[in-house]
Design a protein around this motif. Structure first.
Motif, PDB file in Angstrom:
ATOM      1  N   VAL A 173     -19.627 -12.394   9.722  1.00  0.00           N
ATOM      2  CA  VAL A 173     -20.845 -12.484  10.521  1.00  0.00           C
ATOM      3  C   VAL A 173     -21.937 -13.200   9.727  1.00  0.00           C
ATOM      4  O   VAL A 173     -22.619 -14.101  10.233  1.00  0.00           O
ATOM      5  N   ALA A 199     -27.393  -9.688   9.657  1.00  0.00           N
ATOM      6  CA  ALA A 199     -25.988  -9.259   9.585  1.00  0.00           C
ATOM      7  C   ALA A 199     -25.863  -7.772   9.268  1.00  0.00           C
ATOM      8  O   ALA A 199     -24.929  -7.115   9.743  1.00  0.00           O
ATOM      9  N   GLY A 204     -20.104  -7.483  14.376  1.00  0.00           N
ATOM     10  CA  GLY A 204     -19.551  -8.792  14.683  1.00  0.00           C
ATOM     11  C   GLY A 204     -18.296  -8.715  15.532  1.00  0.00           C
ATOM     12  O   GLY A 204     -17.472  -7.818  15.353  1.00  0.00           O
TER      13      GLY A 204
END
Length: 228
Positions: A173, A199, A204
């Motif tokens: 991600v 992130a 993700g």
């Protein structure tokens, strides 16, 4: 005749020339280039939608289906952040979207059940252009100007035999967010800080898409879960 327009690109005022018949896509692209050079925040090449105060990002290059998937999600009751560009806060990783009209190809308009798109906005697409500017309210959605936390970062893969979500690790991600950066080269450590903050707070996924409605339903189901 040429008109001068001032666009707000995630907090950066940009003046562009709009000759009669100029394709909307070119005008917005010119505005984005100016914002990329001026913005103090990390700008990502990503579509984004929201629901209940949480955002879902679709980072990716042109042609990956961002605008079309954003439009499909809007028809499923999502709020609109952007189909092209978001700004990331360095300390929190929260995002603000550039809620320009969606740029949709003729194929996407047909797949979404839209009729011909007329000159209903100040920046209408010329008849010869490949994309049309579609306001989000035509898809039944409302644009959101607020800065929101990102719950999910979704990589799109079109043409799958069936629609499914595949989890992705945090490292992937982070790498995808950095790849999507428009102005990371200017921001240096600030770009890394913003991408890492985003992130850390998001999960993700790879969304393998067999159909637009199925893909939008999968994204809607994501937000029924709790991130973290």
């Amino acid at each position: 005749m040429t008109e001068r327009l001032v666009l707000d690109v995630v907090g950066v005022p940009v003046e562009v020339s709009a000759p009669d018949g100029a394709p909307a896509e070119e005008l917005y692209a010119a505005a984005a280039l100016v914002a990329i050079e001026r913005s103090p925040r990390l700008l990502l090449h990503a579509g984004a939608v929201a629901r209940d105060g949480r955002a879902v990002l679709f980072p990716g290059e042109s042609g990956t289906g961002k605008s079309t998937m954003v439009a499909a999600c809007l028809r499923r009751g999502f709020d609109y952040l952007s189909d092209e560009l978001v700004a990331v806060e360095t300390d929190t990783g929260c995002v603000t979207g550039w809620a320009r009209p969606l740029m949709l190809t003729a194929w996407a308009q047909g797949a979404l059940g839209l009729g011909p798109v007329g000159p209903g906005t100040a920046l209408a697409t010329a008849a010869h252009a490949t994309k049309a500017a579609v306001p989000c309210d035509r898809l039944g959605a409302t644009a959101v100007a607020a800065t929101l936390p990102v719950a999910h970062v979704v990589e799109l893969r079109r043409g799958a035999p069936q629609t499914r979500l595949v989890p992705r690790p945090a490292g992937e991600v982070l790498a995808q967010v950095l790849r999507a950066g428009f102005n990371h080269y200017r921001l240096g450590a600030g770009a890394w800080a913003a991408a890492a903050a985003l992130a850390r707070g998001a999960r993700g996924w790879r969304l393998e898409v067999s159909g637009l409605d199925e893909g939008a339903d999968a994204v809607r189901d994501l937000l029924s879960r709790r991130s973290g």
